[in-house]
Write a protein that holds these residues in place. Structure first.
Motif, PDB file in Angstrom:
ATOM      1  N   LEU A   1       4.000  12.754   4.335  1.00 62.52           N
ATOM      2  CA  LEU A   1       3.812  12.913   5.777  1.00 62.52           C
ATOM      3  C   LEU A   1       2.307  13.011   6.018  1.00 62.52           C
ATOM      4  O   LEU A   1       1.590  13.630   5.225  1.00 62.52           O
ATOM      5  CB  LEU A   1       4.510  14.175   6.277  1.00 62.52           C
ATOM      6  CG  LEU A   1       6.044  14.205   6.121  1.00 62.52           C
ATOM      7  CD1 LEU A   1       6.598  15.517   6.658  1.00 62.52           C
ATOM      8  CD2 LEU A   1       6.694  13.026   6.832  1.00 62.52           C
ATOM      9  N   ALA A   2       1.824  12.374   7.065  1.00 64.49           N
ATOM     10  CA  ALA A   2       0.386  12.379   7.343  1.00 64.49           C
ATOM     11  C   ALA A   2      -0.095  13.808   7.624  1.00 64.49           C
ATOM     12  O   ALA A   2       0.711  14.708   7.913  1.00 64.49           O
ATOM     13  CB  ALA A   2       0.091  11.457   8.523  1.00 64.49           C
ATOM     14  N   ALA A   3      -1.405  13.993   7.536  1.00 58.78           N
ATOM     15  CA  ALA A   3      -2.009  15.325   7.643  1.00 58.78           C
ATOM     16  C   ALA A   3      -1.536  16.073   8.892  1.00 58.78           C
ATOM     17  O   ALA A   3      -1.461  15.493   9.977  1.00 58.78           O
ATOM     18  CB  ALA A   3      -3.526  15.189   7.665  1.00 58.78           C
TER      19      ALA A   3
ATOM     20  N   ASN B   1       0.831  -1.208   0.000  1.00 55.78           N
ATOM     21  CA  ASN B   1       0.000   0.000   0.000  1.00 55.78           C
ATOM     22  C   ASN B   1       0.862   1.254   0.000  1.00 55.78           C
ATOM     23  O   ASN B   1       2.045   1.201   0.316  1.00 55.78           O
ATOM     24  CB  ASN B   1      -0.920   0.014   1.236  1.00 55.78           C
ATOM     25  CG  ASN B   1      -0.141  -0.113   2.533  1.00 55.78           C
ATOM     26  OD1 ASN B   1       0.654   0.757   2.875  1.00 55.78           O
ATOM     27  ND2 ASN B   1      -0.342  -1.210   3.248  1.00 55.78           N
ATOM     28  N   ALA B   2       0.229   2.352  -0.383  1.00 54.80           N
ATOM     29  CA  ALA B   2       0.804   3.681  -0.172  1.00 54.80           C
ATOM     30  C   ALA B   2       0.256   4.168   1.161  1.00 54.80           C
ATOM     31  O   ALA B   2      -0.913   3.921   1.474  1.00 54.80           O
ATOM     32  CB  ALA B   2       0.384   4.609  -1.293  1.00 54.80           C
ATOM     33  N   ALA B   3       1.094   4.808   1.954  1.00 53.21           N
ATOM     34  CA  ALA B   3       0.640   5.205   3.288  1.00 53.21           C
ATOM     35  C   ALA B   3       1.211   6.562   3.666  1.00 53.21           C
ATOM     36  O   ALA B   3       2.238   6.995   3.143  1.00 53.21           O
ATOM     37  CB  ALA B   3       1.081   4.154   4.314  1.00 53.21           C
ATOM     38  N   GLY B   4       0.527   7.207   4.598  1.00 53.28           N
ATOM     39  CA  GLY B   4       1.041   8.454   5.157  1.00 53.28           C
ATOM     40  C   GLY B   4       1.918   8.130   6.362  1.00 53.28           C
ATOM     41  O   GLY B   4       1.579   7.255   7.158  1.00 53.28           O
ATOM     42  N   GLY B   5       3.026   8.823   6.489  1.00 53.88           N
ATOM     43  CA  GLY B   5       3.926   8.601   7.623  1.00 53.88           C
ATOM     44  C   GLY B   5       3.426   9.362   8.840  1.00 53.88           C
ATOM     45  O   GLY B   5       3.253  10.586   8.796  1.00 53.88           O
ATOM     46  N   VAL B   6       3.179   8.647   9.931  1.00 51.76           N
ATOM     47  CA  VAL B   6       2.720   9.269  11.177  1.00 51.76           C
ATOM     48  C   VAL B   6       3.898   9.378  12.152  1.00 51.76           C
ATOM     49  O   VAL B   6       4.075  10.380  12.835  1.00 51.76           O
ATOM     50  CB  VAL B   6       1.579   8.429  11.806  1.00 51.76           C
ATOM     51  CG1 VAL B   6       1.114   9.026  13.123  1.00 51.76           C
ATOM     52  CG2 VAL B   6       0.414   8.297  10.830  1.00 51.76           C
TER      53      VAL B   6
END
Ligand code: HPA
Length: 273
Positions: free
Chosen positions: A237-239, A113-118
């Protein structure tokens, strides 16, 4: 436990007539990573649009094919064109590729998957192996599909994700001299990206990367007795963690930039499994 056999009888029947072999490993490709399918020798590529009852993929970067492919003498089913909850599909529809793999006697699955980094240590372009998965937001719906109590009793979740598969993927990263981060992948259902407040909560509760897929597929695969691993490509980077507004274009751009590393990691992992 809801049985998908009746709902997808025609799908399986149509597919069974066309497949060149039963796959040993199933690979589901995430956003922007679909091009991987073309990097592996395909024996037969079946458009999912030709299969009765198969949901149509509506997302840019997700073309619908089941590729029956070979790499390092391993027989693969590569799913290009994931089905997402945020497209309005039901959980039952989202897990169809997993159901198909299991019906074809495949017992290993690698979800990507593509993911946001938290986590603050994750940067766009990093690859992350899931050490655990958080699917708290779909547990209730999953309970209609699989018997979670039964899943616990069978102890499938004691080795979830599969230690053996994870060890192979780590060994592949070492051999390929690729940096591979490890962490907890956290599912949000979408349809929009998260708010900064949601990301702060996810971080507090131990999430390292966030995305809108994988976890329900992983639970379902484990319930069917499959060995499961999940690899994230951190695309942003996550929101709230960067000045930039998060867009699907950024996700696709980063996935494009890392695709060669991703390909090397997955190819080598398949060789070692
Ligand atoms: N959030 C949810 N899903 C995603 C993200 C994100 O930041 N990046 C890629 N898929």
């Amino acid at each position: 436990m809801k049985n998908l056999n009746a709902q997808y009888r025609d799908t399986i029947e149509a597919l069974s007539k066309q497949i060149p072999f039963e796959p040993e490993i199933c690979l589901i490709l995430g956003s922007g990573l679909g091009g991987f399918a073309q990097k592996i020798e395909s024996v037969k590529s079946i458009p999912t649009a030709s299969l009765p009852n198969y949901p149509k993929s509506t997302v840019q970067g997700h073309q619908g094919y089941l590729h029956f492919s070979k790499h390092a003498n391993k027989k693969l089913m590569i799913v290009q064109g994931r089905i997402h909850l945020y497209e309005g599909y039901s959980l039952t529809q989202c897990v169809l590729p997993v159901f198909i793999a299991s019906k074809l006697n495949c017992n290993k699955i690698i979800l990507t998957n593509a993911a946001g980094g938290v986590s603050p240590i994750l940067r766009p372009g990093d690859l992350m192996l899931a050490t655990s998965l958080n699917g708290i937001s779909v547990k209730k719906e999953l309970a209609g599909l699989i018997n979670l109590a039964n899943l616990d009793q069978k102890n499938s979740l004691l080795n979830f994700p599969s230690k053996e598969l994870n060890e192979k993927i780590k060994a592949a990263a070492l051999e390929e001299k690729l940096a591979l981060q490890e962490g907890v992948y956290w599912l949000t259902k979408g349809p929009s990206y998260e708010t900064p407040a949601e990301i702060r909560m996810i971080r507090k509760f131990g999430g390292d990367a966030v995305g809108m897929s994988t976890v329900h597929e992983a639970f379902y695969a484990a319930a069917l007795g499959m060995e499961v691993a999940a690899i994230s490509c951190v695309t942003n980077l996550a929101a709230g963690l960067s000045e930039n507004k998060l867009t699907h274009a950024e996700v696709m751009e980063t996935a494009e930039r890392v695709k060669l590393d991703f390909e090397r990691l997955v190819k080598k992992s398949i060789e070692l499994i």
